[in-house]
Design a protein around this motif. Structure first.
Motif, PDB file in Angstrom:
ATOM      1  N   ILE A  83     -64.815 -73.504 -23.712  1.00  0.00           N
ATOM      2  CA  ILE A  83     -66.167 -72.993 -23.513  1.00  0.00           C
ATOM      3  C   ILE A  83     -66.060 -71.759 -22.630  1.00  0.00           C
ATOM      4  O   ILE A  83     -65.645 -71.832 -21.484  1.00  0.00           O
ATOM      5  CB  ILE A  83     -67.081 -74.037 -22.841  1.00  0.00           C
ATOM      6  N   ILE A  84     -66.409 -70.605 -23.183  1.00  0.00           N
ATOM      7  CA  ILE A  84     -66.261 -69.331 -22.484  1.00  0.00           C
ATOM      8  C   ILE A  84     -67.630 -68.701 -22.307  1.00  0.00           C
ATOM      9  O   ILE A  84     -68.377 -68.535 -23.270  1.00  0.00           O
ATOM     10  CB  ILE A  84     -65.332 -68.382 -23.264  1.00  0.00           C
ATOM     11  N   SER A  85     -67.963 -68.332 -21.083  1.00  0.00           N
ATOM     12  CA  SER A  85     -69.223 -67.662 -20.787  1.00  0.00           C
ATOM     13  C   SER A  85     -68.934 -66.212 -20.441  1.00  0.00           C
ATOM     14  O   SER A  85     -68.088 -65.921 -19.608  1.00  0.00           O
ATOM     15  CB  SER A  85     -69.921 -68.352 -19.614  1.00  0.00           C
ATOM     16  N   LEU A  86     -69.630 -65.291 -21.099  1.00  0.00           N
ATOM     17  CA  LEU A  86     -69.463 -63.864 -20.855  1.00  0.00           C
ATOM     18  C   LEU A  86     -70.726 -63.322 -20.211  1.00  0.00           C
ATOM     19  O   LEU A  86     -71.786 -63.323 -20.831  1.00  0.00           O
ATOM     20  CB  LEU A  86     -69.181 -63.124 -22.161  1.00  0.00           C
ATOM     21  N   ALA A  87     -70.621 -62.885 -18.978  1.00  0.00           N
ATOM     22  CA  ALA A  87     -71.763 -62.302 -18.270  1.00  0.00           C
ATOM     23  C   ALA A  87     -71.710 -60.795 -18.449  1.00  0.00           C
ATOM     24  O   ALA A  87     -70.708 -60.174 -18.148  1.00  0.00           O
ATOM     25  CB  ALA A  87     -71.714 -62.659 -16.789  1.00  0.00           C
ATOM     26  N   GLY A 116     -61.317 -69.886 -31.840  1.00  0.00           N
ATOM     27  CA  GLY A 116     -61.718 -71.283 -31.740  1.00  0.00           C
ATOM     28  C   GLY A 116     -62.542 -71.657 -30.522  1.00  0.00           C
ATOM     29  O   GLY A 116     -62.918 -72.809 -30.350  1.00  0.00           O
ATOM     30  N   ALA A 117     -62.842 -70.691 -29.668  1.00  0.00           N
ATOM     31  CA  ALA A 117     -63.648 -70.980 -28.481  1.00  0.00           C
ATOM     32  C   ALA A 117     -65.134 -70.966 -28.826  1.00  0.00           C
ATOM     33  O   ALA A 117     -65.570 -70.283 -29.751  1.00  0.00           O
ATOM     34  CB  ALA A 117     -63.369 -69.958 -27.391  1.00  0.00           C
ATOM     35  N   THR A 118     -65.900 -71.721 -28.075  1.00  0.00           N
ATOM     36  CA  THR A 118     -67.349 -71.630 -28.107  1.00  0.00           C
ATOM     37  C   THR A 118     -67.725 -70.596 -27.057  1.00  0.00           C
ATOM     38  O   THR A 118     -67.240 -70.665 -25.931  1.00  0.00           O
ATOM     39  CB  THR A 118     -67.983 -72.987 -27.755  1.00  0.00           C
ATOM     40  N   VAL A 119     -68.566 -69.627 -27.420  1.00  0.00           N
ATOM     41  CA  VAL A 119     -68.904 -68.576 -26.467  1.00  0.00           C
ATOM     42  C   VAL A 119     -70.379 -68.632 -26.089  1.00  0.00           C
ATOM     43  O   VAL A 119     -71.239 -68.929 -26.917  1.00  0.00           O
ATOM     44  CB  VAL A 119     -68.543 -67.165 -26.994  1.00  0.00           C
ATOM     45  N   VAL A 120     -70.621 -68.360 -24.819  1.00  0.00           N
ATOM     46  CA  VAL A 120     -71.976 -68.228 -24.305  1.00  0.00           C
ATOM     47  C   VAL A 120     -72.081 -66.794 -23.824  1.00  0.00           C
ATOM     48  O   VAL A 120     -71.315 -66.362 -22.969  1.00  0.00           O
ATOM     49  CB  VAL A 120     -72.238 -69.213 -23.146  1.00  0.00           C
ATOM     50  N   ILE A 121     -73.006 -66.043 -24.425  1.00  0.00           N
ATOM     51  CA  ILE A 121     -73.153 -64.642 -24.066  1.00  0.00           C
ATOM     52  C   ILE A 121     -74.437 -64.444 -23.277  1.00  0.00           C
ATOM     53  O   ILE A 121     -75.425 -65.147 -23.487  1.00  0.00           O
ATOM     54  CB  ILE A 121     -73.115 -63.726 -25.301  1.00  0.00           C
ATOM     55  N   LYS A 168     -69.044 -70.610 -32.858  1.00  0.00           N
ATOM     56  CA  LYS A 168     -70.107 -71.291 -32.110  1.00  0.00           C
ATOM     57  C   LYS A 168     -70.512 -70.377 -30.967  1.00  0.00           C
ATOM     58  O   LYS A 168     -69.657 -69.890 -30.220  1.00  0.00           O
ATOM     59  CB  LYS A 168     -69.601 -72.603 -31.527  1.00  0.00           C
ATOM     60  N   ALA A 169     -71.819 -70.163 -30.817  1.00  0.00           N
ATOM     61  CA  ALA A 169     -72.302 -69.265 -29.770  1.00  0.00           C
ATOM     62  C   ALA A 169     -73.668 -69.704 -29.274  1.00  0.00           C
ATOM     63  O   ALA A 169     -74.440 -70.338 -29.992  1.00  0.00           O
ATOM     64  CB  ALA A 169     -72.373 -67.837 -30.289  1.00  0.00           C
TER      65      ALA A 169
END
Length: 163
Positions: free
Chosen positions: A9-13, A48-53, A74-75
């Protein structure tokens, strides 16, 4: 190359939209790397990561989210102004609420509205806005993510900056 690991789970600020110049988006010149956060998000999703932008402009975020989903990723998009501590905390809370954890935080936000000015030419409100976003905002996001990363016993933070 990123090691393929599904379930991350990767969050990009980031800051979406124009940053003081019509050719600047997501903190990187279109003439160089186009839409850095968008590119990061798509690469992570492809691996394969789920990203939160996150960004201030909801419309721009939703467009990128749809592009990632259309490619099979997945986003989740979370409108965020990282100069506001409550927005940073909400970004991480929404990430954990949706996916149960946060593995990686990528801070890629920054503002510089009118270019670099000589020290005797900039106004205090300009300086305050830059510090609120570029420095404090990055720290707010790290602090919010660290709470969850410490509890999980793992996590990574990447801070992108330019001078």
């Amino acid at each position: 190359m990123i090691k393929k690991k599904s379930g991350r789970i990767i969050s990009l600020a980031s800051v979406a939209g124009q940053i003081g110049h019509p050719d600047i988006w997501y903190g990187v010149s279109k003439a160089g790397i186009i839409n850095a956060t968008k590119s990061f998000a798509k690469l992570f999703a492809k691996e394969g990561a789920t990203v939160v932008i996150s960004a201030r402009r909801k419309e721009a975020l939703e467009k990128v989210e749809k592009e990632i989903v259309a490619l099979g990723g997945k986003a989740l998009s979370v409108p965020t102004d990282i100069s506001k501590v409550e927005d940073c905390e909400n970004l991480i809370q929404e990430t954990v609420k949706a996916f149960g954890k946060i593995d990686v935080l990528v801070n890629n936000a920054g503002v510089l509205d009118s270019g670099l000015k000589a020290i005797d030419k900039f106004a205090d409100d300009e300086l305050n806005r830059i510090i609120e976003t570029n420095q404090k905002g990055t720290m707010y996001c790290m602090r919010a993510a660290l709470k969850h990363m410490k509890a999980a016993g793992a996590g990574s933070i990447v801070n992108v900056a330019s001078v």
